[in-house]
Design an enzyme around this catalytic site. Structure first.
Site, short mmCIF file in Angstrom:
data_model
loop_
_atom_site.label_atom_id
_atom_site.label_comp_id
_atom_site.label_asym_id
_atom_site.label_seq_id
_atom_site.Cartn_x
_atom_site.Cartn_y
_atom_site.Cartn_z
N HIS A 29 1.46 17.30 9.84
CA HIS A 29 1.10 16.98 8.46
C HIS A 29 1.64 18.05 7.51
O HIS A 29 1.47 19.24 7.74
CB HIS A 29 -0.44 16.92 8.39
CG HIS A 29 -0.98 16.19 7.23
ND1 HIS A 29 -0.69 14.87 6.95
CD2 HIS A 29 -1.86 16.57 6.25
CE1 HIS A 29 -1.35 14.47 5.89
NE2 HIS A 29 -2.07 15.48 5.43
N GLU B 126 1.46 14.34 12.61
CA GLU B 126 0.38 14.52 11.65
C GLU B 126 -0.60 15.59 12.17
O GLU B 126 -0.30 16.77 12.13
CB GLU B 126 -0.33 13.19 11.37
CG GLU B 126 0.55 12.15 10.68
CD GLU B 126 0.90 12.46 9.24
OE1 GLU B 126 0.45 13.48 8.70
OE2 GLU B 126 1.68 11.67 8.65
N SER C 52 -0.31 12.70 1.52
CA SER C 52 -1.67 12.79 2.05
C SER C 52 -2.63 12.07 1.09
O SER C 52 -2.43 10.90 0.81
CB SER C 52 -2.05 14.25 2.29
OG SER C 52 -3.20 14.35 3.10
#
Length: 460
Positions: A370, A310, A193
């Site tokens: 994510h 995600e 990230s």
């Protein structure tokens, strides 16, 4: 024993930084919370990091150090992210194999945590490097300044302080990691990230030099924040906190109060996925990251990818259609689009660029969302918080495959699939697609990525 203590018996290392006392369990050694810079307090709060002086007494590295994060970005985060008090937030942890292992010296993985450049914790149990140490890799986790303190473009303050912290941590690795059994000539910098974005920023930077030799970006992006937009956010934050948006104004408040103000202001407005982060136009990032990747770091092999969903996951009925559409835009524009863009920027690089896509859908979170790939890459499916995110029976074979590929890359081997060029139809490795083998090569998995304007995303 506190849950943040390292288990085992004392073990001592004599490094250029001084004597460090950690803990040993079997053939794995942990040295936690080692300061690599002077505490960024007082006059040093908004200043470039200063290398830590040599320890005059043995340093107790038996537990995690203080974190830059004082409060999580959200009440509930996918990754367990403990906030630990203290001033010495510029610290790192080392998890290393037994020095008598005949594979020494070991390659080194330096891990940068995510959190939108506003939050996150290197003390997460999902970042425990025990499986890397088992497989002959020294794993280093790094803390860096966040939010206003790390990325606020204030007059009279060096820009990109968080990136400068990371560069100094990499200097510490070069100078000290041999004492822990690591090879300073085989350092891979990796992150997820915001951490993955930091990896791409460092790879594109002329200031990075030869501090690392391979790079891995998990769900990273070409994360840049316009200086004008960041300054506007600081003005509004100063108004909210009752101080001028200056070094003196924010410096008169505790880090905790400033972070709480940032989180509150973000929750009330839609400023986009990033409100503070790397800015372009200084000695660290003189040009946009995509442009920097074309001229710097070409000799550094790069592995990067994203999860399939995600921010586009979520169990049906839990997230409404508008939220899912916003998540799709963030997924495609901010994360997945970065993969072919980075590959295209590095098209003429002598070192290769390899793409992957993580497709295993968490039965709890409703997709390959994510952060859920991290326990697979670290091979820590038994870590605290994994059952809540992955369910009771995440596929161990998938972790074996993904972790094995990453270990091989860190050890200097090229991935088994073809490298990418940023053109349509690029090859990639898919991990965990339902009904397929744990890992399978495919083409065009990132085609097409729709260039739409994204809305705010939640960072894990």
């Amino acid at each position: 024993m506190h849950s943040l203590d390292a288990p085992g018996e004392p073990v001592t290392v004599h490094a250029p930084a001084g004597t460090v006392v950690g803990r040993r369990t079997g053939r794995i050694r942990r040295f936690l919370g080692i300061p690599f810079a002077e505490a960024p307090i007082g006059a040093r709060r908004f200043a470039a990091p200063v290398p830590r002086g040599r320890f005059t007494e043995p340093f107790d590295a038996s537990r995690h150090g203080a974190t830059s994060q004082t409060v999580p970005l959200f009440e509930t985060t996918t990754i367990p992210e403990p906030s630990l008090p203290g001033d010495d937030v510029l610290n790192l942890g080392v998890v290393a194999p037994d020095p008598d292992d005949d594979r020494a010296p070991f390659p080194v993985l330096v891990w940068i945590h995510g959190g939108g450049f506003l939050a996150g914790s290197p003390a997460s149990p999902w970042y425990d490097g025990r499986a890397f140490a088992r497989d002959g890799v020294v794993c280093v986790t790094v803390g860096y300044r966040l939010g206003v303190d790390g990325f606020g473009p204030l007059d009279g303050v060096p820009t990109n302080l968080g990136l400068r912290d990371l560069l100094l941590a990499l200097d510490w690795v070069q100078e000290n990691i041999a004492a822990f059994g690591g090879d300073p000539g085989r350092v891979t910098v990796a992150g997820q990230s915001a951490g993955g974005g930091a990896v791409l920023a460092l790879l594109s930077s002329p200031a990075a030099g030869r501090r690392f030799h391979r790079a891995v970006s998990l769900s990273g992006g070409l994360f840049e924040v316009g200086e004008g937009a960041a300054r506007d956010f600081l003005v509004r934050l100063g108004d909210r906190l009752g101080v001028p948006p200056t070094r003196a104004g924010f410096g008169g408040l505790t880090v905790d109060r400033v972070q709480r103000g940032v989180h509150l202001l973000r929750s009330e407005r839609s400023d986009g996925p990033l409100v503070l982060g790397p800015v372009v136009g200084d000695d660290i990032l003189p040009v946009p990251i995509a442009d920097g990747l074309a001229v710097h770091g070409g000799g550094v092999p790069l592995l990067l990818g994203a999860t399939g969903d995600e921010f586009d996951g979520g169990t049906p009925g839990i997230r409404d259609a508008a939220a899912r559409a916003a998540g799709t835009r963030v997924t495609d524009t901010l994360f997945r689009a970065a993969c072919p863009r980075a590959a295209a920027s590095r098209r003429d690089a002598p070192a290769g660029t390899w793409l992957y896509s993580f497709e295993w859908p968490s039965p709890v979170l409703g997709g390959a969302v994510h952060c859920v790939d991290i326990p697979f890459f670290f091979d820590v499916l038994d870590a605290p918080g994994t059952a809540q995110a992955l369910g009771a029976r995440p596929p161990a074979q998938l972790a074996t495959s993904m972790h094995g590929d990453l270990v091989a890359f860190v050890h200097g081997r090229s991935p088994a699939w073809e490298s990418a060029t940023g053109r349509p139809g690029d090859p990639a490795r898919e991990y965990g697609r339902p009904g397929a083998a744990p890992a399978a090569d495919t083409t065009g998995v990132f085609d097409p990525v729709v260039p739409v304007v994204s809305e705010a995303a939640e960072e894990c």
